[in-house]
Enzyme design. Structure first.
Site, PDB file in Angstrom:
ATOM      1  N   CYS A 333      15.345  23.122  20.373  1.00 29.35           N
ATOM      2  CA  CYS A 333      16.792  23.210  20.185  1.00 29.35           C
ATOM      3  C   CYS A 333      17.236  23.723  18.816  1.00 29.35           C
ATOM      4  CB  CYS A 333      17.464  21.885  20.534  1.00 29.35           C
ATOM      5  SG  CYS A 333      16.435  20.436  20.510  1.00 29.35           S
ATOM      6  N   ARG A 362       3.248  17.803  20.241  1.00 26.97           N
ATOM      7  CA  ARG A 362       3.622  16.457  19.815  1.00 26.97           C
ATOM      8  C   ARG A 362       2.349  15.645  19.618  1.00 26.97           C
ATOM      9  NH1 ARG A 362       8.802  15.450  23.913  1.00 26.97           N
ATOM     10  NH2 ARG A 362       9.972  17.287  23.182  1.00 26.97           N
ATOM     11  N   GLN A 380       7.706  24.295  27.691  1.00 27.36           N
ATOM     12  CA  GLN A 380       8.879  23.853  28.440  1.00 27.36           C
ATOM     13  C   GLN A 380       9.623  25.046  29.029  1.00 27.36           C
ATOM     14  OE1 GLN A 380      10.878  21.802  25.176  1.00 27.36           O
ATOM     15  NE2 GLN A 380      10.477  19.836  26.147  1.00 27.36           N
ATOM     16  N   ASP A 382      12.580  25.682  28.850  1.00 26.71           N
ATOM     17  CA  ASP A 382      13.703  25.159  28.080  1.00 26.71           C
ATOM     18  C   ASP A 382      14.846  26.173  28.044  1.00 26.71           C
ATOM     19  OD1 ASP A 382      14.982  23.269  26.616  1.00 26.71           O
ATOM     20  OD2 ASP A 382      13.783  23.505  24.804  1.00 26.71           O
ATOM     21  N   HIS A 384      19.210  26.445  26.444  1.00 26.09           N
ATOM     22  CA  HIS A 384      20.382  25.814  25.847  1.00 26.09           C
ATOM     23  C   HIS A 384      21.609  26.657  26.161  1.00 26.09           C
ATOM     24  CE1 HIS A 384      17.041  24.022  23.586  1.00 26.09           C
ATOM     25  NE2 HIS A 384      17.825  22.958  23.537  1.00 26.09           N
ATOM     26  N   LYS A 464      22.744  12.093  28.804  1.00 26.69           N
ATOM     27  CA  LYS A 464      21.985  13.042  29.616  1.00 26.69           C
ATOM     28  C   LYS A 464      21.971  12.605  31.067  1.00 26.69           C
ATOM     29  CE  LYS A 464      17.580  10.698  28.674  1.00 26.69           C
ATOM     30  NZ  LYS A 464      16.163  10.861  28.312  1.00 26.69           N
ATOM     31  N   HIS A 510      21.559  20.955  26.435  1.00 25.15           N
ATOM     32  CA  HIS A 510      20.097  21.074  26.495  1.00 25.15           C
ATOM     33  C   HIS A 510      19.705  20.898  27.961  1.00 25.15           C
ATOM     34  CE1 HIS A 510      19.782  19.825  22.072  1.00 25.15           C
ATOM     35  NE2 HIS A 510      21.001  19.427  22.413  1.00 25.15           N
TER      36      HIS A 510
END
Length: 645
Positions: A333, A362, A380, A382, A384, A464, A510
């Site tokens: 992000c 991670r 991911q 991912d 945004h 979320k 997100h």
């Protein structure tokens, strides 16, 4: 004279205080036999709890979710009692309820063995048959510390020492066994009739690797033996479908000690990975997403500004160079905001949708790593969405539609939704949280879908909606999410110019559908038990010759199929055709083309499915038409081929 209000609104009046169990007996003897606990004025209590004032009462049985929790926690105590009777030198520590069961951690001089596990379970059955009464006791904190320390239960004493002074604590006794617990518990051990100890594991005291290693015993418990049997069958099925075992059999990927939590993808596994990635890329492009790519490593200062450093720095891999500290990105992000910040943005440019197959890392604790399901390096799907407040509803609604479409394409029709609201540790004002929570709740209401509230489970920057899918054996996997963030864009200097020429911070949504590609692939391996639908199968067709005389024709067929974009393998070995058929069926290849003298002479193919069905002779074009139809169906149910094992 207490007046009891029941869930159906009816009332019962009594001339003296009475226990929950007495109330259940007054309603009916069958209910009394099934009673495990109760909810009195919204609080869970034991069946022995005395009701002496007007209140609401809901009787809890094993058919209630709360009753199942009571059964499982009581089984954890039963297991601890059995361990203490068999191994008096063992110390009990912590024994909570978990999904589908319970565990208890013990300190003991030697490792428990599978034989010990059988003995403990047998002792539990004996104690359950004795129907020992379970009694709640209350002790002051300091007295409880001395009590457990006097019993040699040092770990239990340490737990109580972390509780503020002056507190009164509840203890539960059954037979000679006494344990610290908030409760409630079943009235007697005879209520515990359907349980099974499942496995042994190691666990650090209080989850800290700096502390001593304890021994954890896992178990499961259910209201009746039928439910237990069904669950154990699901466990066996899950074991059969374990993606790590299937990966070895089908040569998909591997892990090794030199790179813990990082995947070594083999050609077949990487083929699946790329099919999934290309599919999502196409879906997002069709919905107006622009794909970007951001750096793997970013200066620590950016993570501090975004708020991630304070919350997650222990989970980040870090490094230094030229007197600067860097973090390998655990999420994407902040990087996406940096792309948004390049160039002036107008309200006319919004919504702006950036997607990235973001490679993240991670520092997961090694003991939590589990195949593809829990890794240290992952990608991911991912994205945004930068939008105005007025656009949030439409964007969330469109995302939900897209998510359901994607899940159906992968063969998942049962999706659960949960709205998670503000956690205790968060950024942003209450007014901002009010606005963002209302936006997501309104979006769900507008869709007319069922959803569950999860208070306090939101991200630190915003509420979320989490989306969980149910697989072919009933397990639930949380994958997708959309999070409304009214805070981070402003913290990182993002703004657009509104219709009145004023600077405004955009709302940042997100969102991810699959989540981690690695984990999602692990899920679909187990969902299909390795029998992928043709569009996902790493090898869609095997061309197998009966004798070497058909080698040239078999190779020609394979090249033609490859030229048409199919994933094809050949088997020209000097082995019997029955062995070849059996091996490729075990590899779960959707189709086998068997090539003998007849097929070569007539320019035909003999087609077999992985399920063993012989489709007979057909032309190559007829076969490719059939295969293309199957591929076009993706993971949705069709009559062409059986996908699930």
């Amino acid at each position: 004279m207490p007046v009891i209000t029941l869930p159906d609104g009816s009332r019962r009046e009594y001339d003296q205080p009475l226990s929950v169990l007495d109330i259940a007996a007054d309603i009916g003897t069958g209910l009394a036999r099934a009673t495990l606990a109760a909810e009195v004025n919204g609080k869970l209590v034991d069946a022995s709890h005395l009701v002496d004032a007007d209140t609401t009462v809901r009787i809890i049985t094993g058919q209630d979710e709360e009753g199942l929790q009571v059964l499982r926690h009581s089984c954890a105590h039963l297991m601890a009692q059995a361990v203490k009777e068999l191994f008096p030198g063992a110390q009990v520590t912590i024994g909570p309820v978990i999904e589908n069961g319970f565990y208890y951690d013990f300190a003991y001089e030697r490792p428990f063995t599978p034989d010990d596990l059988e003995a403990i379970e047998q002792k539990m059955k004996e104690l359950a048959e004795q129907d020992l009464g379970v009694t709640r006791l209350v002790k002051p904190r300091d007295e409880a510390i001395a009590f457990f320390r006097g019993m040699g239960e040092e770990y239990k004493a340490q737990i109580i020492e972390s509780i503020p002074a002056g507190e009164e604590l509840s203890l539960y006794q059954q037979g000679e066994f006494i344990d610290l617990c908030r409760g409630p518990h079943v009235p007697g051990t005879g209520k515990l009739k359907a349980f099974k100890l499942t496995k042994l594991a190691g666990a650090y005291w209080r989850g800290d690797p700096a502390n001593e290693m304890l021994q954890r015993i896992y178990g499961t418990a259910w209201p009746d033996r039928k439910a237990l049997k069904q669950y154990l069958h699901r466990l066996e099925e899950a074991e059969r479908r374990d993606h790590r075992k299937l990966a070895r059999k089908q040569d998909l990927f591997h892990f090794q000690e030199e790179a813990p939590g990082l995947v070594f993808w083999h050609p077949k596994g990487w083929a699946i990975y790329n099919v999934v990635k290309d599919y999502i890329r196409g879906k997002l492009a069709g919905k107006g997403y622009q794909e970007i790519n951001t750096p793997q490593m970013v200066d620590r200062s950016l993570w501090e500004k975004s708020g991630h450093w304070d919350k997650f720095h222990a989970d980040m891999f870090t490094t230094s160079s030229e007197n600067r500290d860097y973090a390998i990105k655990p999420m994407n992000c902040p990087g996406h905001i940096q792309v948004f910040n390049q160039g002036l943005k107008s309200y006319r440019d919004l919504p702006l949708r950036f997607s990235e197959f973001g490679s993240c890392h991670r520092n997961e604790v090694s003991g939590t790593l589990h195949g593809l399901m829990r890794v240290r390096g992952f990608t991911q799907d991912d994205a945004h969405i930068f939008c105005t407040e007025d656009q949030v509803q439409d964007e969330v609604s469109d995302f939900i539609d897209l998510l359901f479409e994607v899940y159906r394409d992968f063969g998942f029709d049962d999706v659960l939704m949960k709205l998670s609201t503000r956690p205790e540790n968060r950024v942003g004002s209450d007014a901002v949280w009010d606005k963002s929570e209302q936006a997501l709740e309104q979006a769900l209401s507008n869709k007319g879908v069922e959803w569950e509230l999860q208070p306090g489970e939101g991200a630190f920057y915003g509420p979320k909606i989490d989306f969980s899918l149910k697989d072919s054996i009933g397990r639930v996997w949380q994958c997708g999410t959309i999070q409304a963030d009214f805070s981070m864009p402003g913290r990182l200097g993002a703004y657009y110019v509104d219709g009145d020429s004023r600077k405004q911070a955009p709302v940042m949504l997100h969102r991810a559908i699959l989540g981690s590609l690695e984990r999602f692939i692990g899920i679909i391996i187990e969902h299909y038990a390795g029998s992928f639908p043709p569009w996902l199968a790493p090898v869609q067709v095997v061309v197998a010759s009966i004798t070497e005389n058909q080698t040239e024709y078999a190779l020609s067929l394979a090249e033609t199929l490859k030229d048409q974009g199919f994933r094809v393998d050949t088997d020209l070995r000097n082995e019997t055709i029955s062995l070849k058929i059996r091996e490729h069926a075990m590899q779960r290849v959707p189709y086998q083309l068997i090539i003998g003298a007849r097929e070569a002479e007539n320019n035909m193919v003999a087609v077999r499915t992985r399920g063993g069905e012989d489709l007979g002779l057909m032309s190559l074009s007829d076969f490719t038409d059939r295969l293309n139809e199957d591929i076009a169906c993706l993971g949705r149910v069709t009559g062409g081929i059986t996908y699930r094992a």
